[in-house]
Design a protein around this motif. Structure first.
Motif, short mmCIF file in Angstrom:
data_model
loop_
_atom_site.label_atom_id
_atom_site.label_comp_id
_atom_site.label_asym_id
_atom_site.label_seq_id
_atom_site.Cartn_x
_atom_site.Cartn_y
_atom_site.Cartn_z
N PRO A 367 7.54 33.98 -51.42
CA PRO A 367 8.11 35.14 -50.72
C PRO A 367 9.44 34.85 -50.03
O PRO A 367 10.17 35.79 -49.68
N PHE A 372 15.61 36.68 -58.14
CA PHE A 372 14.67 36.62 -59.26
C PHE A 372 14.78 35.27 -59.99
O PHE A 372 13.79 34.70 -60.42
N GLN A 375 12.91 32.52 -58.17
CA GLN A 375 11.46 32.71 -58.26
C GLN A 375 10.94 32.25 -59.63
O GLN A 375 9.93 31.54 -59.72
N GLU A 404 2.27 38.45 -61.57
CA GLU A 404 2.80 39.05 -60.34
C GLU A 404 4.32 39.16 -60.41
O GLU A 404 4.91 40.14 -59.97
N PHE A 405 4.94 38.12 -60.98
CA PHE A 405 6.40 38.11 -61.10
C PHE A 405 6.86 39.24 -62.03
O PHE A 405 7.80 39.98 -61.72
N ASP A 407 5.31 42.02 -62.75
CA ASP A 407 5.09 43.31 -62.09
C ASP A 407 6.16 43.57 -61.03
O ASP A 407 6.58 44.72 -60.82
N ARG A 408 6.60 42.50 -60.37
CA ARG A 408 7.58 42.64 -59.30
C ARG A 408 8.98 42.91 -59.83
O ARG A 408 9.77 43.60 -59.20
N VAL A 409 9.29 42.41 -61.01
CA VAL A 409 10.65 42.46 -61.53
C VAL A 409 10.86 43.59 -62.54
O VAL A 409 11.96 44.13 -62.66
N LYS A 412 13.26 46.62 -62.26
CA LYS A 412 13.92 46.49 -60.96
C LYS A 412 15.28 45.82 -61.12
O LYS A 412 15.49 44.98 -62.00
#
Length: 523
Positions: A367, A372, A375, A404-405, A407-409, A412
């Motif tokens: 976090p 990106f 990460q 998770e990565f 889904d987060r990116v 976006k």
């Protein structure tokens, strides 16, 4: 007139043994011809053996010749070793006490003293010579370099200059780490060490002990003992002459660039337990100095404070984008900024032996990573990706983190496009994960477009046989760029946006070259 003197004249001639053979003979001829003057006494001081050898001529014994001239002889008793030691310690202590933050390894000192320094000292004059020589060296370098090593090499330099010259000549073989297997140059290196031993003659044992206690990396050539890269890191961290940077510093009395950068690494390490201070110090370093400074932290891989690892890792990873790519890299130079930082972070995480604890730390770090690119880099490091992953977390957790990565990116835009250094790889990860369900991302922000194209740029290097010239040609990961953008028209629109902002840069021109149909040769 001489007979009328109330007291005799005493003529003292010292150090006769230091003269050449002809000069020694001339002195004794002079004394023989003038010694019979009344009230004149000659006091001659010399090493008997050396003078007897010089006076020996043909069948005439030098000792017999000497006995005819010298009427009364006195043999000075040998100075006890204990007295010489006490004199050395008594005169060295004030020097060491006068140096702020002097480095002195009390564990190594007895070995260095008894097995190297003391055998080289024969009298009080030698003590004085060593102390006078060591004073300037210790005062200048004692806070930078281990003083035991300095005193040892100063003794060799003063009393056995021929051995010291061999150290200068063969400094690389004394300090380099060699692989246990596949060392094709071992015969050459062994010959260099053998040359040092031969040059030392009767003092070969001094060289053996010098290698044992000051240059252990070369013990593979004397007693088949091998030291690896861990020891090299320790030598650098402890400021030992066994590391080439410190040996060069001593020999040249001017800190080499590698040592200057390591001083920054040392300072960074001292601030690692305070995340704010650590980040502030890293940010104060010039961009061109960041790579060497961060790389130097590898020397502390067995000393990283466990509690500092999460925050310190995040600080370093978040600054990958600040490290400039080296210009004019050689064909075999593969060290990129992400690899430089990644090596240090990897060593930090390996300090945490329990996998559950390590997984918790990875969860803490993620976090805190702003881009990106960073990460994804951490996920590759700790995961199971072929050729990159080090399996520092469980396989299930690695898969969960990757999902998770994604889904987060997915869909976006980067919140920090100017900090992205591997954005094309980030979006390609989404392409691979989603397959036919992938929805192209619309690129309109110049900072994001610039980061996107830059991260897809590479340079191929070629060298013609027989030529010293390395030619370079810039390429783009074009097929991936097109697929990520949703087509060549969409990519062309992004390039036009960048041209309006940046003008005719090399990056824009390269992209337009591809848009015009150019592709690199596959020869």
């Amino acid at each position: 007139a001489l007979l009328a003197l109330e007291q005799p004249i005493v003529v003292v001639i010292d150090d006769i043994d230091r003269l050449s053979t002809n000069e020694i003979r001339d002195i004794f001829k002079l004394v023989r011809l003038t010694a019979s003057f009344p009230n004149v006494i000659y006091l001659l001081a010399f090493d008997r053996l050396r003078v007897e050898q010089a006076l020996t001529d043909g069948g005439v014994s030098g000792r017999a010749y000497l006995e005819k001239i010298v009427q009364l002889g006195f043999d000075l008793p040998a100075i006890p070793r204990e007295m010489l030691r006490s004199q050395i310690f008594e005169q060295l202590n004030p020097i060491l006490d006068g140096v702020k933050d002097v480095r002195f390894n009390t564990t190594d000192w007895p070995h260095a003293f008894f097995e190297i320094i003391e055998p080289l000292i024969g009298n009080l004059r030698d003590v004085t010579r060593l102390v006078l020589s060591a004073r300037t060296t210790i005062e200048t370098l004692g806070s930078d370099i281990e003083a035991v090593d300095l005193l040892t090499l100063e003794a060799v330099r003063v009393f056995r200059p021929e051995i010291f010259q061999q150290i200068q000549k063969h400094k690389l073989v004394l300090t380099e780490v060699r692989d246990l297997y596949g060392d094709r140059d071992k015969k050459k290196q062994q010959a260099e060490v053998d040359e040092m031993l031969a040059e030392a003659g009767d003092d070969a044992e001094i060289v053996v002990n010098l290698i044992r206690y000051v240059f252990p990396m070369a013990r593979r050539y004397t007693d088949n003992t091998h030291y690896g890269y861990d020891f090299a890191a320790d030598a650098k961290r402890e400021h030992r002459l066994a590391h080439i940077d410190y040996l060069d510093h001593y020999l040249e009395r001017a800190a080499p660039s590698g040592l200057v950068s390591f001083r920054r690494s040392e300072k960074a390490f001292t601030k690692m337990t305070d995340a704010t201070a650590f980040a502030k110090y890293i940010d104060s370093i010039k961009p061109e100095e960041l790579e060497d400074t961060i790389s130097g932290l590898e020397a502390y891989e067995r000393s990283y404070p466990i509690e500092a690892i999460p925050a310190a890792s995040a600080v370093l990873l978040n600054r990958i984008y600040k490290i400039p790519e080296r210009q004019n890299r050689g064909m075999f130079d593969i060290m990129r900024p992400d690899l430089i930082v990644g090596r240090v972070v990897l060593r930090m995480l390996r300090r945490i032996e329990d996998q559950a604890d390590r997984e918790a730390v990875v969860r803490q770090i993620l976090p805190e990573l702003t881009s990106f690119s960073t990460q994804l880099d951490l996920l590759h490091t700790v995961g199971y990706r072929e050729g990159a992953g080090h399996k520092l977390v469980g396989k299930e957790m690695a898969e969960a983190l990757n999902q998770e990565f994604i889904d987060r990116v997915e869909g976006k835009h980067s919140p920090v496009p100017s900090e992205e250094w591997d954005l094309a790889r980030v979006y390609w990860t989404i392409v691979e994960a989603k397959g036919d369900e992938y929805i192209p991302i619309e690129l309109a922000d110049p900072d994001e477009i610039r980061a996107f194209l830059t991260s897809a740029r590479s340079v191929s290097r070629a060298q013609t046989s027989g030529s010293y010239v390395v030619t370079e040609e810039a390429h783009l990961w074009w097929d991936a760029l097109v697929q990520i953008s949703g087509g060549e028209q969409e990519l062309a629109q992004a390039v036009r946006v960048l041209r309006e902002t940046d003008g005719e840069t090399a990056l824009v021109e390269l992209a337009e070259k591809y848009l015009g149909g150019w592709r690199p040769s596959r020869d």
